[in-house]
Design an enzyme around this catalytic site. Structure first.
Site, mmCIF file in Angstrom:
data_model
loop_
_atom_site.group_PDB
_atom_site.id
_atom_site.type_symbol
_atom_site.label_atom_id
_atom_site.label_comp_id
_atom_site.label_asym_id
_atom_site.label_seq_id
_atom_site.Cartn_x
_atom_site.Cartn_y
_atom_site.Cartn_z
ATOM 1 N N LYS A 248 -70.397 -11.159 -10.561
ATOM 2 C CA LYS A 248 -70.360 -11.787 -11.873
ATOM 3 C C LYS A 248 -71.659 -11.520 -12.628
ATOM 4 C CE LYS A 248 -67.611 -15.741 -10.245
ATOM 5 N NZ LYS A 248 -66.426 -15.619 -11.091
ATOM 6 N N ARG A 322 -57.842 -17.272 -4.249
ATOM 7 C CA ARG A 322 -56.437 -17.190 -3.808
ATOM 8 C C ARG A 322 -56.337 -16.670 -2.372
ATOM 9 N NH1 ARG A 322 -55.308 -13.305 -8.777
ATOM 10 N NH2 ARG A 322 -56.998 -14.659 -9.469
#
Length: 467
Positions: A248, A322
């Site tokens: 990020k 996930r």
């Protein structure tokens, strides 16, 4: 903050509708209000001084509802705390709603005004505790105590999320759950790396590989009712997410202590349920780890396994939540015979793009359970929206050299992320809640503070209690 169901001294909090109707004040005060005060939601007029009846008037707007009352009470209480006074409030003066509902939002709105995360700040030695005197609530002492405990659960969640990652990593989160929930009668089991490996939770372990902090798999069993299927609450537990090799940017990374908002909400909700001794069985599941970079970290393009046995192509290491949830959901679906599985995750930026910062996005395979969730959100003054799902979305997460892809292009990212998870719930009733927006804010919005908000602890509490 103390609550006393009795008349007392203090500044009276008065809620003012936009049309001034039903306001129980003398003609002189009413005239002054109409001339000097605009009762839009949250507007405040303070009347203090020797020889005067001390009051704080707060606008509740035109189309008042219980959340308007909650927000107005928050604003008024905040003002009264600032001037270092006690507060009094009369339920008899709010006739548009059931007395019990007004009392709930009074307790919540007042307590919301007290929250601060000051763990790392020098303390103000001059702080005083405010007492709220409530008129017209005789016989409802238990209701006051109940909603004090619900807000305590919200604040537990906020404190966990607000704590920076150097002080909040998987072992710390697990130890907190054991101590806090254990003291409330919850059976908390924590599995270490070797036990996680024995369960073949490869997807979870791959995410954890880049960190020196050992992953922890946390199981919280609150089972006060014999022979009743539990409600399963599964929370994303990324105590820090740097994105892995899909790293990020710095501006996005600074707040990534918030990526365990789902797990913190599960802990906060179980705290409230257990402290109030709610007679419903609940099991919370959290796969806690960090997503970092090292010479051993998983990479974009890797194909990994999972507890279920499905293979997953890691298109994006920043779509890590996930992967941890895949194994946690499969564990919940196969190790427990639950009524319903609800997972909570700060899962996708796509949800924020689609719904903004204050709305939870949902994917579900069960209309009945989603409707129950939606009703709980509405009652709590929190926002949720169910995404439409089509077969084209399910096809999108299928791989060509693996069973599944952990990230797909083409838009609808919050939907496809949810449908990726659907592959691991084994057709059990399931509701996915993407709380990427509402769990953490970069500025204050009403009674939701900057930083961790505690959303959706209140809604989970209402969902479980009324299931």
């Amino acid at each position: 903050m103390n609550f006393k169901i009795e008349s007392g001294k203090g500044v009276e909090l008065v809620l003012v509708p936009e049309n001034f109707e039903g306001l129980n004040v003398c003609d002189e005060t009413l005239g002054y209000l109409k001339e000097s005060f605009s009762p839009k939601l949250g507007n405040i007029l303070t009347i203090l001084g020797p020889g005067k009846r001390e009051r704080v008037f707060v606008g509740i707007g035109k189309e008042s509802n219980l959340d308007h009352l909650r927000r107005a009470i928050f604003a008024g209480t905040k003002k009264i705390i600032e001037i270092k006074k006690d507060m009094k409030f009369s339920l008899k003066k709010v006739s548009s709603f059931e007395k019990e509902d007004v009392l709930k939002v009074l307790v919540e709105g007042a307590l919301q005004a007290t929250y601060k995360f000051d763990k790392y700040l020098k303390k103000d030695e001059d702080e005083r505790e405010t007492t709220v005197f409530i008129e017209g609530a005789e016989g409802l002492e238990n209701l006051v105590e109940e909603y004090k405990n619900v807000l305590e659960g919200v604040f537990v969640t906020r404190d966990l999320v607000n704590t920076p990652a150097n002080d909040m990593y998987p072992e710390v989160l697990a130890n907190f759950a054991k101590e806090d929930l254990g003291n409330l009668g919850v059976n908390v089991k924590v599995l270490g790396k070797s036990e996680i490996e024995a369960l073949n939770m490869e997807a979870f372990l791959q995410v954890a590989r880049g960190s020196d902090k050992e992953p922890k798999f946390i199981i919280m069993e609150y089972l006060p009712v014999a022979d009743e299927k539990p409600i399963m609450l599964v929370g994303k537990g990324l105590t820090y997410d740097a994105g892995g090799y899909a790293i990020k940017p710095a501006g996005s990374m600074a707040s990534m202590k918030s990526d365990m908002g789902g797990s913190a909400a599960v802990i906060g909700a179980i705290h409230a349920l257990a402290k109030n001794k709610v007679k419903k069985n609940v099991v919370g599941i959290v796969a806690a780890c960090e997503n970092l970079i090292s010479g051993d970290a998983y990479k974009n393009g890797d194909i990994i396994g999972s507890m279920k046995g499905l293979t997953i192509e890691v298109v994006n290491t920043d779509a890590e939540g996930r992967l941890t949830l895949a194994d946690a959901l499969y564990y919940a679906a196969t190790k427990y015979d639950g009524k319903v599985i609800v997972d909570l995750a700060t899962l996708t930026g796509a949800c924020i793009v689609g719904l903004g910062m204050y709305t939870t996005g949902s994917v579900s395979n069960c209309d009945e359970n989603y409707n129950k969730i939606a009703k709980a959100f509405e009652k709590s003054g929190e926002l949720v929206w169910r995404w439409p799902t089509f077969e084209v979305h399910r096809e999108a997460v299928k791989g060509t050299i693996s069973d599944l892809l952990n990230s797909v292009s083409g838009g609808g990212g919050s939907i496809t992320a949810g449908l990726f998870l659907e592959n691991f719930v084994e057709e059990r009733p399931w509701v996915h809640l993407d709380i990427a927006g509402p769990a953490f804010g970069d500025s204050q919005k009403g009674y939701l503070p900057k930083g961790a908000t505690g959303v959706p602890v209140k809604s989970l509490y209402e969902f479980v209690k009324n299931y």
